[in-house]
Every structure is written in C-alpha cells, then in structure tokens.
Design a protein around this motif. Structure first.
Motif, PDB file in Angstrom:
ATOM      1  N   GLU A   1       0.276   2.729  -8.908  1.00  0.00           N
ATOM      2  CA  GLU A   1      -0.193   2.132  -7.654  1.00  0.00           C
ATOM      3  C   GLU A   1      -1.683   1.798  -7.738  1.00  0.00           C
ATOM      4  O   GLU A   1      -2.433   2.485  -8.426  1.00  0.00           O
ATOM      5  N   SER A   2      -2.079   0.760  -7.033  1.00  0.00           N
ATOM      6  CA  SER A   2      -3.502   0.406  -7.029  1.00  0.00           C
ATOM      7  C   SER A   2      -4.130   0.508  -5.640  1.00  0.00           C
ATOM      8  O   SER A   2      -5.343   0.580  -5.521  1.00  0.00           O
ATOM      9  N   ARG A   3      -3.311   0.525  -4.611  1.00  0.00           N
ATOM     10  CA  ARG A   3      -3.821   0.610  -3.242  1.00  0.00           C
ATOM     11  C   ARG A   3      -3.175   1.812  -2.564  1.00  0.00           C
ATOM     12  O   ARG A   3      -1.974   1.810  -2.308  1.00  0.00           O
ATOM     13  N   ILE A   4      -4.017   2.816  -2.251  1.00  0.00           N
ATOM     14  CA  ILE A   4      -3.480   4.076  -1.743  1.00  0.00           C
ATOM     15  C   ILE A   4      -4.236   4.528  -0.507  1.00  0.00           C
ATOM     16  O   ILE A   4      -5.472   4.494  -0.476  1.00  0.00           O
TER      17      ILE A   4
ATOM     18  N   VAL B   1       0.847  -1.194   0.000  1.00  0.00           N
ATOM     19  CA  VAL B   1       0.000   0.000   0.000  1.00  0.00           C
ATOM     20  C   VAL B   1       0.885   1.249   0.000  1.00  0.00           C
ATOM     21  O   VAL B   1       1.822   1.365   0.783  1.00  0.00           O
ATOM     22  N   LEU B   2       0.550   2.193  -0.889  1.00  0.00           N
ATOM     23  CA  LEU B   2       1.232   3.481  -0.888  1.00  0.00           C
ATOM     24  C   LEU B   2       0.527   4.396   0.099  1.00  0.00           C
ATOM     25  O   LEU B   2      -0.683   4.608  -0.001  1.00  0.00           O
ATOM     26  N   VAL B   3       1.279   4.919   1.071  1.00  0.00           N
ATOM     27  CA  VAL B   3       0.726   5.851   2.047  1.00  0.00           C
ATOM     28  C   VAL B   3       1.259   7.245   1.718  1.00  0.00           C
ATOM     29  O   VAL B   3       2.470   7.461   1.679  1.00  0.00           O
ATOM     30  N   ILE B   4       0.328   8.158   1.468  1.00  0.00           N
ATOM     31  CA  ILE B   4       0.680   9.548   1.184  1.00  0.00           C
ATOM     32  C   ILE B   4       0.271  10.376   2.394  1.00  0.00           C
ATOM     33  O   ILE B   4      -0.900  10.394   2.760  1.00  0.00           O
ATOM     34  N   SER B   5       1.240  11.032   3.012  1.00  0.00           N
ATOM     35  CA  SER B   5       0.976  11.890   4.168  1.00  0.00           C
ATOM     36  C   SER B   5       1.065  13.340   3.727  1.00  0.00           C
ATOM     37  O   SER B   5       2.050  13.747   3.110  1.00  0.00           O
TER      38      SER B   5
END
Length: 109
Positions: A39-42, A11-15
């Motif tokens: 990416e498919s899961r964010i 999972v890509l986590v964008i803060s």
C-alpha cells in the motif's frame, strides 16, 4: 488491542482499538507491516485507542519508516485524550500528519 482494515477508494484505513503498550506493540507493528506492504496511501484511525506507551510509539515509528521508505504516505486521525497528548509531547505530531476526522485524513492521504 484489535486491528481492522478496509480500503476506502485507494486508501487503506487501519482502525486500532484498545491499548498500544509493551504487551501489544509487537503485534501492532507486525500486523501493520503486513497490511501496508503493498500500500502507498494509509490512514491509521486511533479513535478507539485509550493508551499509547513508548513501546507503542516505537511500533508506530517503525511502521512509518517502512511506509516512507517504500514511497508511501501514512497519516493519523481521530486521536483523543491521552493519546493525542502523547503524540504532541513526544514530537510525533511534527513527524506525522494528524487530522481530527477520518474524512480529513482520507482527503489528504
């Protein structure tokens, strides 16, 4: 506004931190579109965002549409105060899945 990203498992986590307004919305949108293109899961963590304007909401919607059109999923977490209120009033809380904690968001992403 500041944007950081990291991978947690698949999972890509964008803060995001700061204000998401007319001045920063375009940077937010272009940065996020670049980050999510493969990416498919964010998960987008908005814990450090203190303000979201209509321009910020448009940027969020654009990123969400792009992710969905590519077959991916986008969820939000850690909304607080005015940001949470804006998501609820604008109807974004019914468009996107929103979780209280990052851990909950990661489990659902």
């Amino acid at each position: 506004m500041e944007i950081n990203s990291k991978k947690v498992d698949q999972v890509l986590v964008i803060s995001v931190s700061g204000r998401l307004d007319t001045t920063t919305a375009q940077d937010f949108e272009s940065s996020c579109l670049e980050l999510v293109k493969d990416e498919s899961r964010i998960v987008v963590d908005l814990q450090e965002v203190e303000y979201v304007s209509s321009a910020g909401l448009r940027g969020i919607l654009s990123v969400g549409k792009t992710v969905r059109s590519n077959g991916g999923g986008l969820v939000f977490c850690c909304l607080r105060g005015m940001v949470k209120e804006v998501f609820e009033i604008s109807g974004f809380a019914s468009i996107f899945s929103i979780y209280d904690t990052r851990e909950q968001a990661l489990e659902s992403a």
